[in-house]
Structure formats: C-alpha cells, structure tokens
Design a protein around this motif. Structure first.
Motif, PDB file in Angstrom:
ATOM      1  N   HIS A   1       0.821  -1.211   0.000  1.00 23.88           N
ATOM      2  CA  HIS A   1       0.000   0.000   0.000  1.00 23.88           C
ATOM      3  C   HIS A   1       0.856   1.263   0.000  1.00 23.88           C
ATOM      4  CE1 HIS A   1      -2.766   3.070   1.735  1.00 23.88           C
ATOM      5  NE2 HIS A   1      -3.620   2.470   0.926  1.00 23.88           N
ATOM      6  N   GLU A   2       2.001   1.217   0.664  1.00 21.53           N
ATOM      7  CA  GLU A   2       2.861   2.387   0.793  1.00 21.53           C
ATOM      8  C   GLU A   2       4.041   2.350  -0.177  1.00 21.53           C
ATOM      9  OE1 GLU A   2       2.118   4.909   2.377  1.00 21.53           O
ATOM     10  OE2 GLU A   2       0.720   4.351   3.966  1.00 21.53           O
ATOM     11  N   ALA A   3       3.890   1.635  -1.286  1.00 23.87           N
ATOM     12  CA  ALA A   3       4.989   1.472  -2.242  1.00 23.87           C
ATOM     13  C   ALA A   3       5.520   2.817  -2.728  1.00 23.87           C
ATOM     14  CB  ALA A   3       4.521   0.624  -3.430  1.00 23.87           C
ATOM     15  N   ALA A   4       4.630   3.737  -3.047  1.00 24.36           N
ATOM     16  CA  ALA A   4       5.074   5.014  -3.599  1.00 24.36           C
ATOM     17  C   ALA A   4       5.953   5.774  -2.617  1.00 24.36           C
ATOM     18  CB  ALA A   4       3.858   5.860  -3.990  1.00 24.36           C
ATOM     19  N   ALA A   5       5.553   5.794  -1.353  1.00 28.75           N
ATOM     20  CA  ALA A   5       6.327   6.516  -0.347  1.00 28.75           C
ATOM     21  C   ALA A   5       7.683   5.858  -0.117  1.00 28.75           C
ATOM     22  CB  ALA A   5       5.539   6.589   0.959  1.00 28.75           C
ATOM     23  N   ILE A   6       7.713   4.537  -0.131  1.00 33.76           N
ATOM     24  CA  ILE A   6       8.972   3.818   0.068  1.00 33.76           C
ATOM     25  C   ILE A   6       9.933   4.096  -1.088  1.00 33.76           C
ATOM     26  CG2 ILE A   6      10.011   1.515   0.195  1.00 33.76           C
ATOM     27  CD1 ILE A   6       7.345   0.622   1.573  1.00 33.76           C
ATOM     28  N   LEU A   7       9.428   4.011  -2.304  1.00 26.45           N
ATOM     29  CA  LEU A   7      10.270   4.255  -3.476  1.00 26.45           C
ATOM     30  C   LEU A   7      10.753   5.705  -3.521  1.00 26.45           C
ATOM     31  CD1 LEU A   7       8.285   2.193  -6.138  1.00 26.45           C
ATOM     32  CD2 LEU A   7      10.482   1.594  -5.100  1.00 26.45           C
ATOM     33  N   ALA A   8       9.918   6.634  -3.070  1.00 31.74           N
ATOM     34  CA  ALA A   8      10.326   8.037  -3.046  1.00 31.74           C
ATOM     35  C   ALA A   8      11.461   8.248  -2.054  1.00 31.74           C
ATOM     36  CB  ALA A   8       9.136   8.916  -2.693  1.00 31.74           C
ATOM     37  N   ALA A   9      11.358   7.613  -0.878  1.00 32.68           N
ATOM     38  CA  ALA A   9      12.423   7.723   0.114  1.00 32.68           C
ATOM     39  C   ALA A   9      13.718   7.120  -0.418  1.00 32.68           C
ATOM     40  CB  ALA A   9      11.999   7.033   1.407  1.00 32.68           C
ATOM     41  N   ASN A  10      13.597   5.985  -1.100  1.00 36.16           N
ATOM     42  CA  ASN A  10      14.787   5.348  -1.648  1.00 36.16           C
ATOM     43  C   ASN A  10      15.421   6.197  -2.741  1.00 36.16           C
ATOM     44  OD1 ASN A  10      15.747   3.142  -4.009  1.00 36.16           O
ATOM     45  ND2 ASN A  10      16.520   2.767  -1.942  1.00 36.16           N
ATOM     46  N   ALA A  11      14.586   6.868  -3.541  1.00 37.83           N
ATOM     47  CA  ALA A  11      15.128   7.739  -4.596  1.00 37.83           C
ATOM     48  C   ALA A  11      15.978   8.852  -3.993  1.00 37.83           C
ATOM     49  CB  ALA A  11      13.988   8.318  -5.425  1.00 37.83           C
ATOM     50  N   GLU A  12      15.574   9.358  -2.828  1.00 40.26           N
ATOM     51  CA  GLU A  12      16.389  10.370  -2.146  1.00 40.26           C
ATOM     52  C   GLU A  12      17.727   9.779  -1.715  1.00 40.26           C
ATOM     53  OE1 GLU A  12      14.529  12.728   0.893  1.00 40.26           O
ATOM     54  OE2 GLU A  12      12.543  12.364   0.050  1.00 40.26           O
ATOM     55  N   ASP A  13      17.702   8.553  -1.187  1.00 40.69           N
ATOM     56  CA  ASP A  13      18.954   7.893  -0.801  1.00 40.69           C
ATOM     57  C   ASP A  13      19.860   7.694  -2.011  1.00 40.69           C
ATOM     58  OD1 ASP A  13      18.749   7.622   1.963  1.00 40.69           O
ATOM     59  OD2 ASP A  13      17.593   5.756   1.832  1.00 40.69           O
ATOM     60  N   VAL A  14      19.275   7.303  -3.136  1.00 42.55           N
ATOM     61  CA  VAL A  14      20.069   7.070  -4.347  1.00 42.55           C
ATOM     62  C   VAL A  14      20.719   8.370  -4.818  1.00 42.55           C
ATOM     63  CG1 VAL A  14      19.942   6.441  -6.787  1.00 42.55           C
ATOM     64  CG2 VAL A  14      18.778   5.033  -5.076  1.00 42.55           C
ATOM     65  N   ARG A  15      19.959   9.460  -4.795  1.00 38.18           N
ATOM     66  CA  ARG A  15      20.538  10.747  -5.210  1.00 38.18           C
ATOM     67  C   ARG A  15      21.690  11.148  -4.291  1.00 38.18           C
ATOM     68  NH1 ARG A  15      15.074  11.948  -6.506  1.00 38.18           N
ATOM     69  NH2 ARG A  15      14.687  12.780  -4.419  1.00 38.18           N
ATOM     70  N   ALA A  16      21.498  10.970  -2.998  1.00 36.44           N
ATOM     71  CA  ALA A  16      22.576  11.282  -2.055  1.00 36.44           C
ATOM     72  C   ALA A  16      23.742  10.311  -2.224  1.00 36.44           C
ATOM     73  CB  ALA A  16      22.052  11.237  -0.627  1.00 36.44           C
ATOM     74  N   GLY A  17      23.434   9.053  -2.557  1.00 37.40           N
ATOM     75  CA  GLY A  17      24.483   8.049  -2.743  1.00 37.40           C
ATOM     76  C   GLY A  17      25.377   8.341  -3.922  1.00 37.40           C
ATOM     77  N   GLU A  18      24.815   8.926  -4.970  1.00 43.07           N
ATOM     78  CA  GLU A  18      25.630   9.285  -6.137  1.00 43.07           C
ATOM     79  C   GLU A  18      26.721  10.281  -5.756  1.00 43.07           C
ATOM     80  OE1 GLU A  18      22.583  10.662  -8.725  1.00 43.07           O
ATOM     81  OE2 GLU A  18      22.176   8.677  -9.590  1.00 43.07           O
ATOM     82  N   ALA A  19      26.369  11.207  -4.874  1.00 45.61           N
ATOM     83  CA  ALA A  19      27.366  12.167  -4.407  1.00 45.61           C
ATOM     84  C   ALA A  19      28.416  11.471  -3.548  1.00 45.61           C
ATOM     85  CB  ALA A  19      26.690  13.282  -3.621  1.00 45.61           C
ATOM     86  N   LEU A  20      28.002  10.487  -2.738  1.00 48.53           N
ATOM     87  CA  LEU A  20      28.949   9.750  -1.900  1.00 48.53           C
ATOM     88  C   LEU A  20      29.908   8.928  -2.754  1.00 48.53           C
ATOM     89  CD1 LEU A  20      26.546   8.499   0.939  1.00 48.53           C
ATOM     90  CD2 LEU A  20      28.248  10.327   1.095  1.00 48.53           C
ATOM     91  N   VAL A  21      29.418   8.370  -3.847  1.00 49.26           N
ATOM     92  CA  VAL A  21      30.285   7.629  -4.764  1.00 49.26           C
ATOM     93  C   VAL A  21      31.298   8.575  -5.399  1.00 49.26           C
ATOM     94  CG1 VAL A  21      30.374   6.298  -6.905  1.00 49.26           C
ATOM     95  CG2 VAL A  21      28.595   5.808  -5.217  1.00 49.26           C
TER      96      VAL A  21
END
Length: 476
Positions: A64-84
């Motif tokens: 039911h909360e798939a959209a919110a979970i994926l949105a949170a993960n997208a933020e982590d991925v964007r921040a992760g690109e900078a960490l890489v």
C-alpha cells in the motif's frame, strides 16, 4: 502494489523511546534495546498463527505504501551518487542501494514466503522419561534480541524483520547513512502494520500481549555511527549481532563486542575447473558466477584450472569473460597460455582479494589436491565449487573443502537463503558453531530443556539405595 499509497505519519511511531528518527544518544539507544527485549518476551509466547498474521499485515502495508517507500529510496540514491563521487561509498555498495517496483515486489513476496515456512520455535526436539512422572523435553526457542548492522541493503530490512518475527525474535536494525531514508520509510510502514490502524488512536493496542499481537517494538531502528558502539556494549540485552557489509565493517564489529557475532568477514569464492569437464556447460557457470551480481559475497573471485585442461579451457573462458566486460587477471601460467590477451599479473599476496566487481583472477594448478590447497590457503570458507564430470573428484572436493557452501557443476550464486528454500536469510555464516552457510529461520533459534515432575527430589536418586533413572527416550 499501490503506486498512490497514502502519506505516512502514524502517531504510534512518534513515541521518542521507540521511533526511528534523528540520531539518538546512548541512553535513547539503550531504551530502544530494552523495548525490543520486552517485545521479545511477548513474541516468545505467541502462536504461529499470530506471527503469520503479522507478516500478512506487513506485506499488505508495504504494498500500500509502495510510492512513499520508493520516493524515500530515490532520495537515498541521489545522495548516494554524491557519496560515490566523493569516494565515501563504493560503486559495489551503491549498486545494492536502489529499489524499483519489481525489487520492492520481490521484497514483499519474500515476507510472504517467510510467512508460509514452518515455524522453527516451540518445536519438541526430543523427549526423555527420566522416571515415571519425570519428563525432560528439549524444545526449540528464539534467541531473543538480534542487532543487525548493515550497509546499503534495503532488501535486508524486510528479509531480516520477517525472519525475526517468524522465529519469535525482536530485531534492532542499524543501517548505514546511505540507506537511512529508505530504512525509516520501511520501518514506519512495518511498525504501523504491527500496531494496527493508527489513524484511529482508540483502536491501537496499549497491551500487545493482552491483544495477542506482535508488538511494534519487535522491529526497532537506531541511527548514527555512535549507536553502533552503544549496541555492541549491550551484552545483557542483545543476544546476537549480525553484520552485513564490507570486510572492514564485519571485522570492526567482531573486535568491538563480547556479544556473539554471526557472519563472515569476506567472500573469496573459488571455482575449480577439473581436467574432466564439460566445457560447454562449465563456461556459462563461471560467467554467471561472476557477472550475475558481481558486488555480492557469493560471486566467484578466483578460477583454478587443472593444467591438463588449461590449454583447451582458457581461450574460450577468457573470450566469454572479456565479452561480458570482466577484467581478467592471472598467474604466469595463465598468462603464458593466453599470449595475446591483456592479463594483469596477480601478485603472490593478492590471491585473497574479494574484488566485488567485474574482475576475476585465474590460476593454473597441477591437480585436485593443489586446487584444494589453494582454496584452503586463500579462501574464506564461504562458497567454493568444482566443475567436473569425474564423480570421484567431485566427491573428494565436496567432502574435503572446508567451506560453508560446497558446490558441484553449478554457479556459486546459488549459495543463498532464498534459493536454498529458506524464504530469506539474515546473512551467510562461515562459523562452524551454531549456524553455517545461509542463515534462515533455523539459525535464529536455540533450544531449552523443560523438566516436568510430580514432586521428585534428588536425594531419592542418590546414595546406597538410590532409585534408578529410566532414561527412556520417548517418541517425538
């Protein structure tokens, strides 16, 4: 999955002593651990049907909360690109971070798969009649509280939480900073599912035990580097620490706690190509073992080739690996058999390297014994395989190689809890004590002895006229 899931914001998750949120001081971490300990006592007494119902609710809430979970993960991925880009996060770890609808669907299916497995807790393992009216039962029981410290693995959150609940354990999760937003979102959804419909406060369970439900504190999270050291010192509260991450992370945890640690420091996995080999079948196995997911611990890092087969094996093997973007390294004998290929020499001190990338090392060995010696000297006792049509050679390899997973004529990537039918895994252990290999439900329980009598006292069984014990094994 519902891509338009409702916004999250459950009141039950805003309690300061149990809520995932900002980085907490040591006292707050201790309070969270104590809450998990209380939850573990509740869990230990709940029937299988109650735990299964909790997992069903968790799976439905995640969908039911798939959209919110994926949105949170997208933020982590964007921040992760900078960490890489800054070198703070390896490309291999970053590859594990991203979620998409299919991967989230797989995570949800994993929760349901664990639900459908046999409950390992509360099983009668053996029963002995010591004397008439005096019966000793050996019964499986949960370990208690698990602390899981991991890096960049969103799927680990749902895997471990579902395994913990099914086996009757509470779990405290500590993810790396690169996965914190995803972890908060997942924990909020799962804890909300355990707490009930939190949009109606009057229906929330004040007493989960009285309500016969899995308490929300069965799944807790802590954040920040300081929380790790606090967790590792809670010897009276936490029963098992499970690290999932780099060699450096695992070794740091092993050196800094007196709590039992389950896991493996590294995954230096080998494939030995014997002289009796079906080359058409063997090369795809090596390629799959390397490229299917090179960042994981069961990907092959070193290929050993029998000298009698090396001239026939190495050219097509090199071509297949090179075509798939794998950088090949080798010893002097491999280099000599591939004179036109660009093969970097492997130094004598480099054979224990876990590349976790599209890189592989190849060595030519003179015999099965030499291959097993190389694995013993340079391997990590994780996963090692032999490719051969010689059943005697396969039998020796399977018997003599001292690894948690030993395979014959198949990819090293099969050494995985889900593929073994465990539903999921909390990690892979190279220890020989308690649990070894992919650790699923069976590795999250221990046992206790329950003795029931009818007023017996020891003095009647001691001395000159001692009453004899029957010690009669009963049918389980």
């Amino acid at each position: 999955m519902n891509p338009g899931g409702s916004p999250m914001g459950n009141p039950v998750l805003e309690q300061p002593e149990t809520t995932p949120g900002p980085k907490r001081d040591a006292q707050s971490v201790i309070e969270i651990a104590r809450a998990a300990k209380r939850a573990s006592r509740v869990l230990a007494s709940l029937p299988t049907a109650t735990k299964d119902a909790a997992l069903t609710r968790i799976a439905a809430a995640l969908e039911h909360e798939a959209a919110a979970i994926l949105a949170a993960n997208a933020e982590d991925v964007r921040a992760g690109e900078a960490l890489v880009a800054s070198g703070e996060l390896s490309r291999a770890l970053f590859q594990r971070l991203a979620l998409n609808p299919d991967k989230l669907r797989s995570m949800i299916d994993g929760v349901l798969a664990v639900r459908d497995l046999r409950d390992p807790a509360g099983q009668l393992l053996s029963s002995t009649l010591l004397d008439e009216g005096l019966r000793l039962d050996k019964v499986s029981c949960p370990l208690g509280v698990l602390a899981i410290i991991f890096e960049a693995r969103p799927d680990a959150i749902t895997q471990i939480s579902s395994l913990a609940i099914k086996s009757g354990n509470a779990v405290i999760l500590k993810g790396g900073k690169e996965v914190e937003r995803t972890m908060r979102a997942l924990l909020q959804v799962m804890r909300g599912a355990l707490a009930g419909d939190t949009t109606r406060p009057e229906e929330r369970d004040a007493d989960p035990l009285a309500a016969g439900r899995v308490p929300a504190d069965a799944i807790c999270g802590v954040y920040g580097r300081e929380a790790v050291q606090t967790l590792l010192g809670l010897t009276d509260t936490i029963d098992l620490v499970i690290p999932r991450g780099t060699n450096a992370l695992v070794q740091h945890i092993q050196r800094n706690t007196q709590i039992p640690v389950l896991g493996h420091a590294d995954g230096v996995c080998h494939i030995f190509i014997d002289r009796a080999v079906d080359l058409a079948a063997a090369i795809p196995v090596v390629v799959d073992s390397k490229i299917q997911y090179p960042a994981v611990c069961n990907a092959v890092e070193t290929v050993l080739v029998h000298a009698d087969a090396a001239a026939a094996v190495l050219p097509p093997l090199f071509d297949a690996l090179h075509k798939n973007g794998v950088r090949v390294r080798g010893d002097s004998r491999a280099q000599a058999l591939l004179p036109g290929a660009a093969i970097e020499r492997v130094g004598d001190d480099e054979w224990h390297t876990e590349y976790s990338d599209l890189v592989i090392a190849i060595a030519v060995v003179d015999s099965l014994e030499a291959a097993m010696d190389h694995i013993e000297q340079h391997g990590s006792h994780h996963t090692d395989a032999i490719l051969t049509t010689d059943e005697d050679a396969a039998s020796r390899f399977l018997s003599e190689v001292d690894s948690a997973n030993v395979l014959h004529n198949c990819s090293t990537r099969f050494s995985d809890g889900f593929r073994y039918g465990f539903g999921a895994e909390v990690g892979i252990s190279t220890s020989k004590l308690h649990a070894r290999g992919p650790v699923g439900l069976e590795g999250l329980v221990t046992y206790k002895y329950q003795l029931s009598g009818s007023g017996q006292v020891v003095r009647d069984y001691a001395g000159k006229n001692a009453r004899p014990f029957l010690h009669r094994r009963l049918e389980v």
